[in-house]
Design a protein around this motif. Structure first.
Motif, mmCIF file in Angstrom:
data_model
loop_
_atom_site.group_PDB
_atom_site.id
_atom_site.type_symbol
_atom_site.label_atom_id
_atom_site.label_comp_id
_atom_site.label_asym_id
_atom_site.label_seq_id
_atom_site.Cartn_x
_atom_site.Cartn_y
_atom_site.Cartn_z
ATOM 1 N N LEU A 91 23.532 -25.473 -37.043
ATOM 2 C CA LEU A 91 24.241 -24.215 -37.261
ATOM 3 C C LEU A 91 23.223 -23.124 -37.569
ATOM 4 N N PRO A 128 29.969 -24.224 -35.224
ATOM 5 C CA PRO A 128 30.359 -25.615 -34.965
ATOM 6 C C PRO A 128 30.799 -25.857 -33.526
ATOM 7 N N ILE A 151 29.996 -30.785 -33.076
ATOM 8 C CA ILE A 151 30.646 -31.100 -34.349
ATOM 9 C C ILE A 151 32.117 -31.468 -34.156
ATOM 10 N N THR A 176 23.838 -27.170 -41.957
ATOM 11 C CA THR A 176 24.621 -28.040 -41.073
ATOM 12 C C THR A 176 25.074 -29.282 -41.820
ATOM 13 N N TYR A 197 27.898 -28.407 -44.167
ATOM 14 C CA TYR A 197 29.122 -28.131 -43.410
ATOM 15 C C TYR A 197 29.790 -29.432 -42.981
#
Length: 197
Positions: free
Chosen positions: A112, A120, A125, A153, A156
Protein backbone atom coordinates in the motif's frame (compact mmCIF):
# COMPACT_ATOMS: atom_id res chain seq x y z
CA UNK A 1 26.56 -1.09 -39.50
CA UNK A 2 25.52 -4.46 -40.89
CA UNK A 3 22.30 -6.23 -39.89
CA UNK A 4 24.29 -8.81 -37.92
CA UNK A 5 26.06 -6.09 -35.96
CA UNK A 6 22.71 -4.37 -35.34
CA UNK A 7 21.32 -7.64 -33.96
CA UNK A 8 24.26 -7.99 -31.59
CA UNK A 9 23.95 -4.38 -30.44
CA UNK A 10 20.21 -4.88 -29.92
CA UNK A 11 20.92 -7.96 -27.78
CA UNK A 12 23.39 -5.94 -25.70
CA UNK A 13 20.79 -3.17 -25.25
CA UNK A 14 18.18 -5.70 -24.11
CA UNK A 15 20.51 -7.40 -21.63
CA UNK A 16 21.64 -4.02 -20.28
CA UNK A 17 18.04 -3.37 -19.17
CA UNK A 18 18.10 -6.35 -16.78
CA UNK A 19 18.62 -5.67 -13.06
CA UNK A 20 22.27 -5.83 -12.09
CA UNK A 21 23.55 -5.47 -15.65
CA UNK A 22 24.75 -2.30 -17.27
CA UNK A 23 26.03 -1.74 -20.82
CA UNK A 24 29.55 -3.01 -20.06
CA UNK A 25 28.37 -6.16 -18.25
CA UNK A 26 25.84 -6.82 -21.01
CA UNK A 27 28.53 -6.46 -23.67
CA UNK A 28 30.78 -8.95 -21.83
CA UNK A 29 27.87 -11.39 -21.40
CA UNK A 30 26.95 -11.21 -25.10
CA UNK A 31 30.55 -11.70 -26.15
CA UNK A 32 30.79 -14.76 -23.88
CA UNK A 33 27.51 -16.14 -25.23
CA UNK A 34 28.66 -15.74 -28.82
CA UNK A 35 32.03 -17.39 -28.11
CA UNK A 36 30.26 -20.32 -26.42
CA UNK A 37 27.33 -20.38 -28.83
CA UNK A 38 26.49 -24.10 -28.70
CA UNK A 39 27.16 -24.42 -24.97
CA UNK A 40 25.36 -21.27 -23.74
CA UNK A 41 23.72 -19.09 -26.40
CA UNK A 42 21.53 -21.64 -28.18
CA UNK A 43 20.30 -23.37 -24.98
CA UNK A 44 19.63 -19.93 -23.45
CA UNK A 45 17.64 -18.83 -26.49
CA UNK A 46 15.62 -22.06 -26.37
CA UNK A 47 14.95 -21.68 -22.64
CA UNK A 48 13.93 -18.02 -23.07
CA UNK A 49 11.50 -19.01 -25.81
CA UNK A 50 9.96 -21.84 -23.75
CA UNK A 51 9.59 -19.67 -20.64
CA UNK A 52 8.31 -16.76 -22.71
CA UNK A 53 5.48 -18.87 -24.08
CA UNK A 54 4.66 -20.95 -20.99
CA UNK A 55 5.26 -18.78 -17.89
CA UNK A 56 2.14 -17.51 -16.17
CA UNK A 57 0.96 -16.14 -12.87
CA UNK A 58 -0.72 -18.63 -10.55
CA UNK A 59 -4.42 -17.77 -10.43
CA UNK A 60 -4.51 -18.65 -6.74
CA UNK A 61 -1.41 -17.17 -5.10
CA UNK A 62 0.34 -15.02 -7.73
CA UNK A 63 3.51 -17.15 -7.95
CA UNK A 64 5.12 -17.61 -11.36
CA UNK A 65 5.02 -21.07 -12.90
CA UNK A 66 4.04 -22.87 -16.07
CA UNK A 67 0.51 -23.88 -15.09
CA UNK A 68 -2.57 -21.92 -14.04
CA UNK A 69 -2.22 -23.21 -10.46
CA UNK A 70 1.38 -23.51 -9.23
CA UNK A 71 2.96 -26.60 -7.66
CA UNK A 72 2.88 -25.07 -4.17
CA UNK A 73 -0.87 -24.40 -4.30
CA UNK A 74 -1.50 -27.86 -5.79
CA UNK A 75 0.47 -29.68 -3.09
CA UNK A 76 -1.68 -31.31 -0.41
CA UNK A 77 1.42 -31.40 1.82
CA UNK A 78 1.40 -27.58 1.81
CA UNK A 79 -2.20 -27.37 3.11
CA UNK A 80 -1.06 -26.65 6.67
CA UNK A 81 -3.47 -23.82 7.41
CA UNK A 82 -0.54 -21.37 7.31
CA UNK A 83 -0.49 -18.67 4.65
CA UNK A 84 2.65 -16.56 4.20
CA UNK A 85 2.03 -13.13 2.67
CA UNK A 86 4.87 -11.67 0.56
CA UNK A 87 5.23 -8.52 -1.49
CA UNK A 88 6.44 -10.10 -4.72
CA UNK A 89 7.48 -13.38 -6.31
CA UNK A 90 11.18 -12.77 -5.54
CA UNK A 91 10.28 -12.80 -1.83
CA UNK A 92 8.38 -16.08 -2.25
CA UNK A 93 11.37 -17.62 -4.02
CA UNK A 94 13.69 -16.40 -1.23
CA UNK A 95 11.45 -18.06 1.38
CA UNK A 96 11.43 -21.29 -0.63
CA UNK A 97 15.22 -21.15 -0.99
CA UNK A 98 15.50 -21.10 2.82
CA UNK A 99 13.39 -24.27 2.90
CA UNK A 100 11.87 -23.67 6.34
CA UNK A 101 8.27 -22.71 5.51
CA UNK A 102 6.01 -25.62 4.56
CA UNK A 103 2.68 -23.81 4.09
CA UNK A 104 1.27 -21.84 1.18
CA UNK A 105 1.89 -18.29 -0.03
CA UNK A 106 0.04 -15.25 -1.26
CA UNK A 107 1.83 -12.65 -3.40
CA UNK A 108 0.41 -9.14 -2.97
CA UNK A 109 2.14 -7.59 -5.97
CA UNK A 110 3.40 -4.60 -3.98
CA UNK A 111 2.55 -2.65 -0.86
CA UNK A 112 0.00 0.00 0.00
CA UNK A 113 1.26 3.48 -0.82
CA UNK A 114 -0.75 6.67 -0.48
CA UNK A 115 1.92 8.62 -2.39
CA UNK A 116 1.69 6.28 -5.39
CA UNK A 117 -2.11 5.88 -5.12
CA UNK A 118 -1.80 2.14 -4.49
CA UNK A 119 -4.74 0.94 -2.43
CA UNK A 120 -5.99 -2.54 -1.52
CA UNK A 121 -7.79 -2.93 -4.85
CA UNK A 122 -4.55 -2.37 -6.80
CA UNK A 123 -2.96 -5.24 -4.88
CA UNK A 124 -4.14 -8.80 -4.39
CA UNK A 125 -5.62 -8.02 -0.95
CA UNK A 126 -9.27 -8.79 -1.86
CA UNK A 127 -8.13 -12.18 -3.21
CA UNK A 128 -6.20 -12.74 0.03
CA UNK A 129 -9.29 -12.11 2.16
CA UNK A 130 -11.28 -14.54 0.00
CA UNK A 131 -8.57 -17.20 0.37
CA UNK A 132 -8.45 -16.85 4.15
CA UNK A 133 -12.22 -17.42 4.30
CA UNK A 134 -12.34 -20.31 1.83
CA UNK A 135 -9.14 -22.28 2.63
CA UNK A 136 -9.50 -22.78 6.40
CA UNK A 137 -6.47 -20.61 7.14
CA UNK A 138 -5.56 -20.60 10.83
CA UNK A 139 -2.48 -18.36 10.66
CA UNK A 140 -1.45 -15.56 8.34
CA UNK A 141 2.29 -14.84 8.42
CA UNK A 142 3.19 -11.38 7.17
CA UNK A 143 6.61 -11.50 5.51
CA UNK A 144 6.66 -7.90 4.29
CA UNK A 145 9.52 -5.44 4.20
CA UNK A 146 10.40 -3.33 7.22
CA UNK A 147 9.58 -0.16 5.28
CA UNK A 148 6.82 2.33 6.10
CA UNK A 149 4.72 0.98 3.22
CA UNK A 150 5.40 -2.62 4.25
CA UNK A 151 4.36 -1.96 7.83
CA UNK A 152 1.29 0.01 6.72
CA UNK A 153 0.27 -2.93 4.54
CA UNK A 154 0.85 -5.38 7.41
CA UNK A 155 -1.35 -3.35 9.77
CA UNK A 156 -4.08 -3.02 7.16
CA UNK A 157 -4.14 -6.77 6.53
CA UNK A 158 -4.13 -7.55 10.25
CA UNK A 159 -7.11 -5.20 10.74
CA UNK A 160 -9.02 -7.03 7.99
CA UNK A 161 -8.52 -10.44 9.65
CA UNK A 162 -9.76 -10.12 13.25
CA UNK A 163 -10.68 -13.82 13.53
CA UNK A 164 -7.35 -15.23 12.31
CA UNK A 165 -3.99 -15.40 14.05
CA UNK A 166 -1.76 -12.85 12.29
CA UNK A 167 1.99 -12.96 12.88
CA UNK A 168 5.00 -11.31 11.28
CA UNK A 169 8.60 -12.29 10.76
CA UNK A 170 11.00 -11.22 13.47
CA UNK A 171 13.21 -8.34 12.46
CA UNK A 172 16.61 -7.43 13.72
CA UNK A 173 20.19 -8.62 13.74
CA UNK A 174 20.98 -10.92 10.80
CA UNK A 175 22.82 -14.19 11.38
CA UNK A 176 26.50 -13.35 11.42
CA UNK A 177 25.79 -9.63 11.80
CA UNK A 178 27.78 -7.34 14.06
CA UNK A 179 26.07 -4.51 15.92
CA UNK A 180 28.68 -1.99 14.81
CA UNK A 181 27.57 -2.37 11.17
CA UNK A 182 23.79 -2.16 11.76
CA UNK A 183 21.61 0.91 11.41
CA UNK A 184 19.63 2.30 14.34
CA UNK A 185 16.29 0.99 13.05
CA UNK A 186 17.59 -2.58 12.82
CA UNK A 187 19.04 -2.44 16.33
CA UNK A 188 15.76 -1.03 17.67
CA UNK A 189 13.73 -3.78 15.96
CA UNK A 190 16.11 -6.45 17.25
CA UNK A 191 15.85 -5.16 20.81
CA UNK A 192 12.04 -5.08 20.68
CA UNK A 193 11.89 -8.64 19.22
CA UNK A 194 14.24 -10.07 21.85
CA UNK A 195 13.47 -13.49 23.37
CA UNK A 196 14.69 -15.47 26.35
CA UNK A 197 17.48 -18.02 25.94
Amino acid sequence: MSDATKDIEHLIELLAKLPGLGPRSARRAVLHLIKKRSLHLIPLADALHRVGTSARECLNCGNIGTTDICDICNSEKRATGELCIVEDVADLWAMERAGVFKGRYHVLGGTLSALDAIGPEELRIPKLLDRVRSEAISEVILALGATIDGQTTAHYIADQLPDVTVTSLAQGVPVGGELDYLDDGTITAALKARRSL
